[in-house]
Design an enzyme around this catalytic site. Structure first.
Site, short mmCIF file in Angstrom:
data_model
loop_
_atom_site.label_atom_id
_atom_site.label_comp_id
_atom_site.label_asym_id
_atom_site.label_seq_id
_atom_site.Cartn_x
_atom_site.Cartn_y
_atom_site.Cartn_z
CG ASP A 93 -11.51 -0.76 -3.72
OD1 ASP A 93 -10.85 -1.05 -4.75
OD2 ASP A 93 -11.31 -1.17 -2.65
N GLY A 95 -13.82 -4.07 -4.69
CA GLY A 95 -14.26 -5.13 -3.79
C GLY A 95 -13.15 -6.24 -3.46
N GLY A 96 -12.03 -6.19 -4.19
CA GLY A 96 -11.04 -6.75 -4.05
C GLY A 96 -10.42 -6.85 -2.54
CG ASP A 149 -6.91 -5.50 -6.04
OD1 ASP A 149 -7.79 -5.29 -5.77
OD2 ASP A 149 -5.85 -4.97 -5.73
CD GLN A 191 -2.12 -6.17 -4.98
OE1 GLN A 191 -1.34 -6.20 -4.12
NE2 GLN A 191 -3.35 -5.66 -4.63
N GLY A 218 -2.04 -3.30 -1.97
CA GLY A 218 -1.37 -4.53 -1.27
C GLY A 218 -0.29 -3.73 -0.08
CG ASP A 268 -8.41 5.26 -0.72
OD1 ASP A 268 -7.48 4.71 -1.14
OD2 ASP A 268 -9.01 4.44 0.35
CB CYS A 306 -7.21 24.31 11.96
SG CYS A 306 -8.07 23.31 11.07
CB CYS A 308 -11.47 22.65 9.62
SG CYS A 308 -11.69 22.29 11.31
CB CYS A 311 -10.34 24.72 14.01
SG CYS A 311 -9.56 22.91 14.60
CG HIS A 337 -9.40 19.03 12.93
ND1 HIS A 337 -9.09 20.30 12.85
CD2 HIS A 337 -8.61 18.17 13.26
CE1 HIS A 337 -7.69 19.97 13.03
NE2 HIS A 337 -7.43 18.89 13.15
#
Length: 377
Positions: A93, A95-96, A149, A191, A218, A268, A306, A308, A311, A337
RNA sequence: GGAAGGGUAGCGAAGUGGUCAAACGCGGCAGACUGUAAAUCUGUUCCUUCGGGUUCAAUGGUUCGACUCCAUUCCCUUCCA
């Protein structure tokens, strides 16, 4: 090489799509959830754990790595992948978002040239520009760099949103011009706040610059869900079908489903790892707080079906004990998890696109997750 | 046996005549968290039918009024014999 998006399937009733994203570090299916590893680490997890969870692309952050350890050190290590020994794709990313979150309610000075703000580490004065953000990311050598941005708060009045949206476009152009790394891809960011015409304008103008992918920024800054979904709709309509679409900072399981239905490929969010560290776990029947007294002697799994590591191996009572005792293993087990919960969700959604039943899936998911079973959310 | 200090809510600890159901910390209970300044933050924590009721070792007393003053008792700590 630049990343490439390959569209494989379209849901016939919605905008949901299933595809592949080809990167320097492997090919991954979309929709995809990307865990956040701001400081060159997905907090508490090592790469083997990430791999087993099924997570592909991870996020890292320009601002944080710029300040510490510094992009030159990472460059000397041979780039971010070698530095953190992660052989999957990494998106950085710009830094915006830090200008928004870190300097929120504090003195910050956004000018045409860039943003003046103070380091969260030592308070020193910093000046981040679109060019600098891109140069740092070029050095970090992530697979995908993001344009610098401005992420505006919600609500923002129309005039400010317009001014900011136009500035973000100029910054995108400047960043693209400064961009210099053949092995890296660059995404533009749409944006426009909550305003339909600004989102449309921002999307059209950003696409004109021909980025390798497009993200919607945004969102999830305090607006209600309906507003957020509209922000997505306003933008996606003008994004090309042959490039990946990334909804930044989302999110919540239901928001991911809603995003996919609206044509988003990449997500994300810090949520799975952050709430894990705070003792919460996603389940199909809603979020649970493992610290609750009722789990003290609950020797069942968080989710019995699950797949994972957590679990398969540990009970709620044990994980509760770890979290309550402030043991880092507890945070790690819940992080595993929770990320698995979201990667599994995206796997399900891909199947739904292939089977044209994502709306039914959503309805069933929300019924259980927000459900009538005593759990909240 | 003598001297000194002390006993406050689950624990630690303020308070030393009214504004005290009693600061603060811990512990407990619950909540929040969406491009990570986040192992953070918020609420709550004597009982209650929300009118009120019962508390500051115990018992008596002084006072309009006591966690706060006095007496006795019990217990704890340190020091001296």
């Amino acid at each position: 090489m630049k990343i490439k998006y390959e569209l494989l399937n379209n849901d016939t009733k919605t905008k949901a799509r299933y595809g592949l994203i080809h990167t320097n570090h492997g090919t991954y299916e979309t929709p995809i959830f990307m865990p956040v590893g701001t400081q060159a680490t997905v907090k508490t997890l090592c790469k083997e754990e990430l791999k087993e969870i099924g997570s592909g692309i991870i996020l890292s952050n320009t601002y944080h790595l710029w300040l510490r350890p510094g992009e030159d050190i990472i460059s000397r290590a041979g780039g971010l992948h070698k530095f953190m020994n992660y052989d999957g794709p990494i998106l950085t990313d710009s830094g915006g978002f830090q200008v928004f979150s870190l300097a929120k309610n504090k003195k910050k000075d956004i000018t045409e040239e860039g943003v003046h703000f103070k380091s969260h580490i030592d308070g020193s004065n910093l000046f981040l520009t679109p060019e600098l953000s891109i140069q740092i990311q070029n050095k970090l050598d992530s697979d995908i760099a993001m344009s610098f941005d401005e992420c505006i708060p919600y609500p923002a009045d129309y005039d400010y949103a317009k001014e900011s949206t136009e500035r973000t476009l100029r910054w995108a152009k400047r960043g693209k011009d400064a961009f210099d790394n053949e092995n890296q891809s660059l995404f533009g960011i749409v944006q426009g706040g909550e305003y339909e015409d600004l989102r449309k304008y921002s999307a059209i103008e950003t696409v004109k610059m021909n980025f390798d992918g497009y993200s919607i920024g945004g969102t999830s800054v305090g607006e209600d869900k309906e507003t957020m979904y509209k922000m997505i709709d306003y933008a996606v309509e003008y994004l090309p079908t042959d490039k990946p679409r990334y909804l930044m900072g989302v999110g919540d399981p239901i928001d991911i489903i809603e995003g996919v239905i609206r044509g988003i490929d990449m997500f994300d969010c810090v949520l799975p790892t952050r709430i894990a560290r705070h003792g919460n776990a996603f389940t199909r029947n809603g979020k649970i707080n493992i610290k609750n007294n009722k789990y003290k002697d609950d020797f069942t799994k968080i989710e019995p079906d699950c797949d994972c590591y957590t679990c398969k191996n540990y009970t709620k009572a044990y994980i509760r004990h770890l979290i309550v005792s402030n043991e880092s293993l507890g945070q790690r087990l819940l992080s595993i998890h929770n990320i698995r919960f979201l990667t599994k969700l995206t796997e399900d959604l891909r199947e739904c696109v292939k089977n044209n039943n994502i709306l039914e899936y959503k309805e069933e998911f929300i019924r259980k997750y927000s459900g009538d079973n005593g759990n909240k959310n």
